[in-house]
Design a protein around this motif. Structure first.
Motif, PDB file in Angstrom:
ATOM      1  N   LEU A  55       0.834  -1.202   0.000  1.00  0.00           N
ATOM      2  CA  LEU A  55       0.000   0.000   0.000  1.00  0.00           C
ATOM      3  C   LEU A  55       0.871   1.255   0.000  1.00  0.00           C
ATOM      4  CD1 LEU A  55      -2.750  -1.059   2.570  1.00  0.00           C
ATOM      5  CD2 LEU A  55      -2.760  -1.315   0.073  1.00  0.00           C
ATOM      6  N   VAL A  56       1.965   1.221   0.777  1.00  0.00           N
ATOM      7  CA  VAL A  56       2.896   2.359   0.813  1.00  0.00           C
ATOM      8  C   VAL A  56       3.444   2.620  -0.588  1.00  0.00           C
ATOM      9  CG1 VAL A  56       5.132   3.156   1.699  1.00  0.00           C
ATOM     10  CG2 VAL A  56       3.539   1.985   3.229  1.00  0.00           C
ATOM     11  N   ARG A  57       3.887   1.545  -1.228  1.00  0.00           N
ATOM     12  CA  ARG A  57       4.490   1.674  -2.562  1.00  0.00           C
ATOM     13  C   ARG A  57       3.471   2.166  -3.592  1.00  0.00           C
ATOM     14  NH1 ARG A  57       9.205   2.726  -5.084  1.00  0.00           N
ATOM     15  NH2 ARG A  57       9.255   1.737  -7.110  1.00  0.00           N
ATOM     16  N   LEU A  58       2.276   1.593  -3.569  1.00  0.00           N
ATOM     17  CA  LEU A  58       1.263   1.996  -4.543  1.00  0.00           C
ATOM     18  C   LEU A  58       0.797   3.426  -4.320  1.00  0.00           C
ATOM     19  CD1 LEU A  58      -0.756  -1.317  -4.812  1.00  0.00           C
ATOM     20  CD2 LEU A  58       0.688  -0.268  -6.590  1.00  0.00           C
ATOM     21  N   ASP A  59       0.752   3.859  -3.083  1.00  0.00           N
ATOM     22  CA  ASP A  59       0.397   5.253  -2.818  1.00  0.00           C
ATOM     23  C   ASP A  59       1.468   6.182  -3.383  1.00  0.00           C
ATOM     24  OD1 ASP A  59      -1.442   7.199  -1.461  1.00  0.00           O
ATOM     25  OD2 ASP A  59       0.415   7.666  -0.387  1.00  0.00           O
ATOM     26  N   ALA A  60       2.717   5.775  -3.284  1.00  0.00           N
ATOM     27  CA  ALA A  60       3.823   6.609  -3.767  1.00  0.00           C
ATOM     28  C   ALA A  60       3.924   6.612  -5.288  1.00  0.00           C
ATOM     29  CB  ALA A  60       5.138   6.126  -3.162  1.00  0.00           C
ATOM     30  N   THR A  61       3.651   5.477  -5.928  1.00  0.00           N
ATOM     31  CA  THR A  61       3.865   5.364  -7.376  1.00  0.00           C
ATOM     32  C   THR A  61       2.610   5.573  -8.206  1.00  0.00           C
ATOM     33  OG1 THR A  61       3.503   2.970  -7.372  1.00  0.00           O
ATOM     34  CG2 THR A  61       5.776   3.749  -7.070  1.00  0.00           C
ATOM     35  N   GLY A  62       1.445   5.450  -7.590  1.00  0.00           N
ATOM     36  CA  GLY A  62       0.199   5.571  -8.343  1.00  0.00           C
ATOM     37  C   GLY A  62      -0.256   4.230  -8.855  1.00  0.00           C
ATOM     38  N   SER A  63       0.510   3.604  -9.701  1.00  0.00           N
ATOM     39  CA  SER A  63       0.198   2.261 -10.182  1.00  0.00           C
ATOM     40  C   SER A  63       1.485   1.615 -10.676  1.00  0.00           C
ATOM     41  CB  SER A  63      -0.848   2.306 -11.295  1.00  0.00           C
ATOM     42  OG  SER A  63      -0.362   3.014 -12.408  1.00  0.00           O
ATOM     43  N   GLN A  64       1.484   0.299 -10.620  1.00  0.00           N
ATOM     44  CA  GLN A  64       2.656  -0.447 -11.071  1.00  0.00           C
ATOM     45  C   GLN A  64       2.226  -1.831 -11.525  1.00  0.00           C
ATOM     46  OE1 GLN A  64       5.703  -0.271  -7.809  1.00  0.00           O
ATOM     47  NE2 GLN A  64       6.954   0.358  -9.536  1.00  0.00           N
ATOM     48  N   ARG A  65       3.078  -2.446 -12.318  1.00  0.00           N
ATOM     49  CA  ARG A  65       2.884  -3.844 -12.681  1.00  0.00           C
ATOM     50  C   ARG A  65       3.244  -4.714 -11.477  1.00  0.00           C
ATOM     51  NH1 ARG A  65       5.581  -4.855 -18.594  1.00  0.00           N
ATOM     52  NH2 ARG A  65       4.251  -3.401 -19.754  1.00  0.00           N
ATOM     53  N   ALA A  66       2.589  -5.847 -11.387  1.00  0.00           N
ATOM     54  CA  ALA A  66       2.881  -6.791 -10.311  1.00  0.00           C
ATOM     55  C   ALA A  66       4.337  -7.254 -10.372  1.00  0.00           C
ATOM     56  CB  ALA A  66       1.932  -7.995 -10.386  1.00  0.00           C
ATOM     57  N   THR A  67       4.872  -7.438 -11.573  1.00  0.00           N
ATOM     58  CA  THR A  67       6.266  -7.883 -11.697  1.00  0.00           C
ATOM     59  C   THR A  67       7.234  -6.830 -11.168  1.00  0.00           C
ATOM     60  OG1 THR A  67       6.278  -7.100 -13.988  1.00  0.00           O
ATOM     61  CG2 THR A  67       5.873  -9.459 -13.644  1.00  0.00           C
ATOM     62  N   ASP A  68       6.897  -5.553 -11.379  1.00  0.00           N
ATOM     63  CA  ASP A  68       7.744  -4.477 -10.860  1.00  0.00           C
ATOM     64  C   ASP A  68       7.672  -4.422  -9.332  1.00  0.00           C
ATOM     65  OD1 ASP A  68       8.524  -3.791 -13.430  1.00  0.00           O
ATOM     66  OD2 ASP A  68       6.962  -2.261 -13.636  1.00  0.00           O
ATOM     67  N   LEU A  69       6.484  -4.643  -8.798  1.00  0.00           N
ATOM     68  CA  LEU A  69       6.333  -4.683  -7.334  1.00  0.00           C
ATOM     69  C   LEU A  69       7.126  -5.845  -6.746  1.00  0.00           C
ATOM     70  CD1 LEU A  69       2.527  -3.908  -7.063  1.00  0.00           C
ATOM     71  CD2 LEU A  69       4.379  -2.475  -6.170  1.00  0.00           C
ATOM     72  N   ALA A  70       7.045  -6.994  -7.388  1.00  0.00           N
ATOM     73  CA  ALA A  70       7.786  -8.169  -6.909  1.00  0.00           C
ATOM     74  C   ALA A  70       9.284  -7.892  -6.917  1.00  0.00           C
ATOM     75  CB  ALA A  70       7.461  -9.394  -7.762  1.00  0.00           C
ATOM     76  N   ALA A  71       9.770  -7.280  -7.983  1.00  0.00           N
ATOM     77  CA  ALA A  71      11.200  -6.958  -8.070  1.00  0.00           C
ATOM     78  C   ALA A  71      11.597  -5.940  -7.001  1.00  0.00           C
ATOM     79  CB  ALA A  71      11.535  -6.426  -9.467  1.00  0.00           C
ATOM     80  N   TYR A  72      10.768  -4.938  -6.797  1.00  0.00           N
ATOM     81  CA  TYR A  72      11.069  -3.900  -5.816  1.00  0.00           C
ATOM     82  C   TYR A  72      11.206  -4.484  -4.412  1.00  0.00           C
ATOM     83  CZ  TYR A  72      10.603   0.307  -2.976  1.00  0.00           C
ATOM     84  OH  TYR A  72      10.816   1.303  -2.065  1.00  0.00           O
ATOM     85  N   ALA A  96      -5.973  -2.815 -13.797  1.00  0.00           N
ATOM     86  CA  ALA A  96      -6.467  -2.271 -15.062  1.00  0.00           C
ATOM     87  C   ALA A  96      -5.447  -2.629 -16.138  1.00  0.00           C
ATOM     88  CB  ALA A  96      -6.635  -0.761 -14.967  1.00  0.00           C
ATOM     89  N   PRO A  97      -5.887  -2.754 -17.393  1.00  0.00           N
ATOM     90  CA  PRO A  97      -4.925  -3.067 -18.460  1.00  0.00           C
ATOM     91  C   PRO A  97      -3.834  -2.002 -18.545  1.00  0.00           C
ATOM     92  CG  PRO A  97      -7.182  -3.246 -19.248  1.00  0.00           C
ATOM     93  CD  PRO A  97      -7.242  -2.628 -17.877  1.00  0.00           C
ATOM     94  N   ASP A  98      -2.611  -2.458 -18.794  1.00  0.00           N
ATOM     95  CA  ASP A  98      -1.482  -1.551 -18.983  1.00  0.00           C
ATOM     96  C   ASP A  98      -1.596  -0.965 -20.393  1.00  0.00           C
ATOM     97  OD1 ASP A  98       0.965  -0.297 -19.448  1.00  0.00           O
ATOM     98  OD2 ASP A  98       2.119  -1.864 -18.454  1.00  0.00           O
ATOM     99  N   PRO A  99      -1.719   0.363 -20.535  1.00  0.00           N
ATOM    100  CA  PRO A  99      -1.863   0.949 -21.869  1.00  0.00           C
ATOM    101  C   PRO A  99      -0.636   0.727 -22.761  1.00  0.00           C
ATOM    102  CG  PRO A  99      -1.653   2.671 -20.195  1.00  0.00           C
ATOM    103  CD  PRO A  99      -1.735   1.362 -19.474  1.00  0.00           C
ATOM    104  N   ASP A 100       0.514   0.459 -22.142  1.00  0.00           N
ATOM    105  CA  ASP A 100       1.739   0.232 -22.920  1.00  0.00           C
ATOM    106  C   ASP A 100       1.915  -1.226 -23.328  1.00  0.00           C
ATOM    107  OD1 ASP A 100       2.408   2.925 -22.693  1.00  0.00           O
ATOM    108  OD2 ASP A 100       3.477   2.600 -20.808  1.00  0.00           O
ATOM    109  N   ASP A 101       1.178  -2.144 -22.687  1.00  0.00           N
ATOM    110  CA  ASP A 101       1.306  -3.570 -22.989  1.00  0.00           C
ATOM    111  C   ASP A 101      -0.006  -4.255 -22.623  1.00  0.00           C
ATOM    112  OD1 ASP A 101       1.874  -6.266 -23.186  1.00  0.00           O
ATOM    113  OD2 ASP A 101       3.683  -6.189 -21.950  1.00  0.00           O
ATOM    114  N   GLY A 102      -0.791  -4.540 -23.617  1.00  0.00           N
ATOM    115  CA  GLY A 102      -2.107  -5.124 -23.413  1.00  0.00           C
ATOM    116  C   GLY A 102      -2.095  -6.463 -22.694  1.00  0.00           C
ATOM    117  N   ARG A 103      -0.955  -7.153 -22.679  1.00  0.00           N
ATOM    118  CA  ARG A 103      -0.868  -8.436 -21.987  1.00  0.00           C
ATOM    119  C   ARG A 103      -0.696  -8.263 -20.488  1.00  0.00           C
ATOM    120  NH1 ARG A 103       4.308 -10.320 -24.817  1.00  0.00           N
ATOM    121  NH2 ARG A 103       4.618  -8.126 -24.412  1.00  0.00           N
ATOM    122  N   ALA A 104      -0.289  -7.091 -20.066  1.00  0.00           N
ATOM    123  CA  ALA A 104      -0.001  -6.834 -18.650  1.00  0.00           C
ATOM    124  C   ALA A 104      -1.095  -5.963 -18.032  1.00  0.00           C
ATOM    125  CB  ALA A 104       1.355  -6.138 -18.511  1.00  0.00           C
TER     126      ALA A 104
END
Length: 158
Positions: A55-72, A96-104
């Motif tokens: 929640l801390v990370r998502l509040d700071a970043t707005g939104s992220q991919r799950a893979t980026d969160l896992a790496a972080y 929500a769908p990633d506008p830069d990559d429809g698969r993510a």
């Protein structure tokens, strides 16, 4: 290789700063884990302590991919997926769908998740202000800078 005797005592004496750092970080981390559990329960009674950091990370970043969160956070994709599913089930995050990559997809806080998180975060910040009332603001800023430097170093070696 472990050596006993005078050689190891000399090594220990030379490493006093690192031993002191280890002791203080152990106390800090133990207390932080306990506080994360308390704060997680304040956000939602069913929230896992480890999920509070998300929640801390998502509040700071707005939104992220799950893979980026896992790496972080240095956890596996399966662990991250399980934690995010639990947050979704509680209505605290949405995908929500990633506008830069429809698969993510991108994960973000819901309005309810943001409101609950910020209420708890603001109360925690007030506790920090009381606890550190005798500190100079520059000391607080320096502590934050050093902790950031330590955390950034951890990202590089993970």
């Amino acid at each position: 290789m472990h050596r006993s005797g005078a050689g190891s005592e000399a090594g220990t004496a030379a490493d006093q700063e690192f031993l002191a750092l280890e002791r203080e970080l152990s106390v800090l981390l133990r207390r932080a884990r306990a506080q994360s559990g308390e704060m997680a329960r304040e956000v939602h009674p069913e929230l896992e302590p480890a999920a509070y950091g998300l929640l801390v990370r998502l509040d700071a970043t707005g939104s992220q991919r799950a893979t980026d969160l896992a790496a972080y956070f240095g956890v596996g994709k399966a662990t991250m997926s399980r934690q995010l599913r639990a947050l979704e089930d509680l209505g605290l995050v949405a995908r929500a769908p990633d506008p830069d990559d429809g698969r993510a997809s991108l994960v973000r806080l819901t309005d309810e998740g943001r409101a609950r998180f910020r209420h708890v975060r603001d109360a925690r910040r007030a506790r920090y202000r009381r606890k550190l009332a005798g500190w100079d603001r520059a000391e607080v800023a320096e502590l934050a800078r050093l902790l950031h430097q330590l955390n950034a170093g951890g990202e590089e070696t993970s």
